[in-house]
Motif scaffolding. Structure first.
Motif, PDB file in Angstrom:
ATOM      1  N   THR A 329       0.833  -1.211   0.000  1.00  0.00           N
ATOM      2  CA  THR A 329       0.000   0.000   0.000  1.00  0.00           C
ATOM      3  C   THR A 329       0.868   1.261   0.000  1.00  0.00           C
ATOM      4  O   THR A 329       0.474   2.284  -0.566  1.00  0.00           O
ATOM      5  CB  THR A 329      -0.947   0.012   1.210  1.00  0.00           C
ATOM      6  N   GLU A 406      -8.877   3.437  -0.702  1.00  0.00           N
ATOM      7  CA  GLU A 406      -7.966   2.425  -0.182  1.00  0.00           C
ATOM      8  C   GLU A 406      -7.247   1.700  -1.312  1.00  0.00           C
ATOM      9  O   GLU A 406      -7.837   1.405  -2.349  1.00  0.00           O
ATOM     10  CB  GLU A 406      -8.731   1.397   0.666  1.00  0.00           C
ATOM     11  N   VAL A 409      -4.666  -4.494  -0.474  1.00  0.00           N
ATOM     12  CA  VAL A 409      -3.734  -4.891   0.581  1.00  0.00           C
ATOM     13  C   VAL A 409      -3.080  -6.239   0.305  1.00  0.00           C
ATOM     14  O   VAL A 409      -2.065  -6.574   0.912  1.00  0.00           O
ATOM     15  CB  VAL A 409      -4.453  -4.941   1.952  1.00  0.00           C
TER      16      VAL A 409
END
Length: 465
Positions: A329, A406, A409
């Motif tokens: 990330t 986001e 991940v």
């Protein structure tokens, strides 16, 4: 009253019908023969009524504005026939009826609008034989260079590698020198509430029911008059959990559900194209399920369009909000910072083709419709649309506002995303180079070369990764 005080929409229009001495119905019956033929599908969203045949009489089902309600009340006093010919319904019921009566045409337009308006501009067409031959020749030439370079092709390979890697690197290095140049629009005066136009927000969702509550809160946090918001959740009929989640938030009159019928291609741009004729705003923005835009973003975009009449699209900066979660990330956040904070503003200043990000791009609705909307068959429809805007000489800029989202991940999730991006960039590269001479005439030699270097390097760089 409906938007500011939360008054029930159906009850409000029921009282309006009583004021006009007109009949009221909370729903528009779907089994009636509607006279809904319209020449231009793009006006569907702005229609406030249409006719249907009921017992050999044409009845106008309408959701009038306040001023029209007053006019209707005066008309009833003069003509008693109006009591029979007009039926008032809530806006939500009218919107559902418009979508139900035009679903086939909306789906057809979503698939074919771009190809009909701009032949050979869509990724659904097969490559021509010459294009396939050129691709094969280039591919096998690259393989040959790699295989025989240690033996005899070093003098040829080095210039080739210079073009392949150093030119894109120089292109990005040059963008750094644009970093501290401020725009004349950075300190613009923001419009007051009374001057703001109706603004549409399109949010395509697919199997993302868990994100709907957070997304609804983000939309309600926007610093924009609620009565001037037209927020549409676009969900395919094959996603029952997402449809159920959206239906729970529809109690807010700002929100509307656009249910897309089942049918290929199952892509985000097709869903957006399906909803485009239903847009009522002067401007429109696209958000993804995980997006949290800055509260003043719509006000800033509307002010930018108002102050710069030459710009047709502006891209807000996407910022990763989970950069500290893992090394993956963190790298993703750095990449986004370079793309949206450095490269896109530079491309905008240089007036080069600007591949848009997948979200937070704001458009003048008129301009978006003129260029044919999105390519329903391109999986990076944003990049393709940015290049097409440049080819057709529409102006694209950047907006000094952030949208938080986001980063993936997991490596598997990241790989699936990159694979889709790679496919889309290849589609975009091939589609616009299908007829290179025409591309050169449309864009000019500077933009033509910039496209080859920048978009071509996206494919090369990701291939290496």
């Amino acid at each position: 009253l409906i938007h500011r005080l939360g008054v029930d929409e159906s009850e409000t229009y029921k009282h309006a019908a009583r004021y006009c001495s007109l009949p009221f119905s909370p729903l528009v019956p779907r089994n009636l023969p509607f006279n809904t033929k319209i020449d231009r599908l793009d006006i569907l969203g702005s229609l406030d009524g249409f006719y249907a045949t009921l017992f050999d009489r044409e009845v106008l089902f309408t959701s009038p504005s306040m001023y029209k309600i007053i006019a209707l009340g005066e008309q009833v006093i003069v003509s008693t026939d109006a009591k029979i010919n007009i039926c008032i319904v809530p806006p939500g019921a009218l919107n559902e009826a418009k979508m139900a009566s035009h679903s086939e045409r909306l789906m057809d337009e979503a698939r074919q609008r771009l190809a009909r308006r701009w032949p050979f501009a869509s990724a659904h067409l097969d490559l021509t034989v010459p294009a396939r031959l050129v691709f094969l020749i280039v591919l096998f030439s690259l393989i040959g260079f790699v295989a025989f370079a240690p033996l005899s092709l070093t003098p040829i390979l080095l210039p080739f590698l210079f073009i392949l890697f150093l030119l894109p690197a120089w292109f990005r290095l040059a963008a750094l020198f644009e970093l501290n140049r401020s725009s004349e629009m950075d300190n613009m005066r923001l419009l007051d509430d009374v001057d703001l136009p109706l603004y549409s927000v399109l949010i395509p969702l697919r199997d993302e029911a868990q994100m709907v509550p957070q997304l609804a809160r983000a939309m309600l946090a926007l610093d924009y008059p609620p009565e001037k918001l037209d927020i549409k959740f676009i969900v395919e009929s094959t996603c029952p959990k997402t449809l159920a989640a959206v239906n729970k938030v529809l109690v807010n009159p700002c929100f509307e559900l656009v249910e897309v019928p089942k049918g290929p291609p199952h892509t985000k741009p097709k869903a957006l194209d399906y909803a485009l004729p239903l847009v009522r705003g002067k401007y429109v923005v696209i958000y993804d399920a995980e997006d949290i835009p800055a509260p003043d973003q719509l006000r800033r975009a509307a002010s930018r369009f108002h102050n710069d009449i030459k710009v047709d699209c502006v891209q807000a900066e996407l910022v990763i909000d989970n950069a500290d979660e893992s090394w993956l990330t963190a790298l993703f956040a750095a990449e986004y910072s370079g793309l949206f904070g450095v490269m896109l503003p530079a491309l905008s200043r240089w007036r080069f083709p600007m591949p848009l990000g997948g979200t937070s791009n704001h458009f003048r609705v008129r301009s978006l419709r003129e260029v044919g909307g999105w390519d329903a068959f391109n999986v990076t429809e944003d990049a393709d649309l940015g290049v097409r805007l440049s080819r057709l000489r529409y102006r694209t800029g950047t907006l000094l506002s952030h949208t938080y989202e986001e980063a993936p991940v997991g490596v598997g999730q990241w790989m699936r995303q990159r694979t889709r991006w790679m496919k889309g960039w290849m589609q975009t590269f091939v589609v616009h180079n299908r007829y290179p001479v025409k591309f050169l005439r449309d864009a000019g030699w500077r933009s033509f070369l910039a496209f080859q270097i920048y978009v071509g390097s996206l494919i090369d760089r990701k291939s290496v990764v």
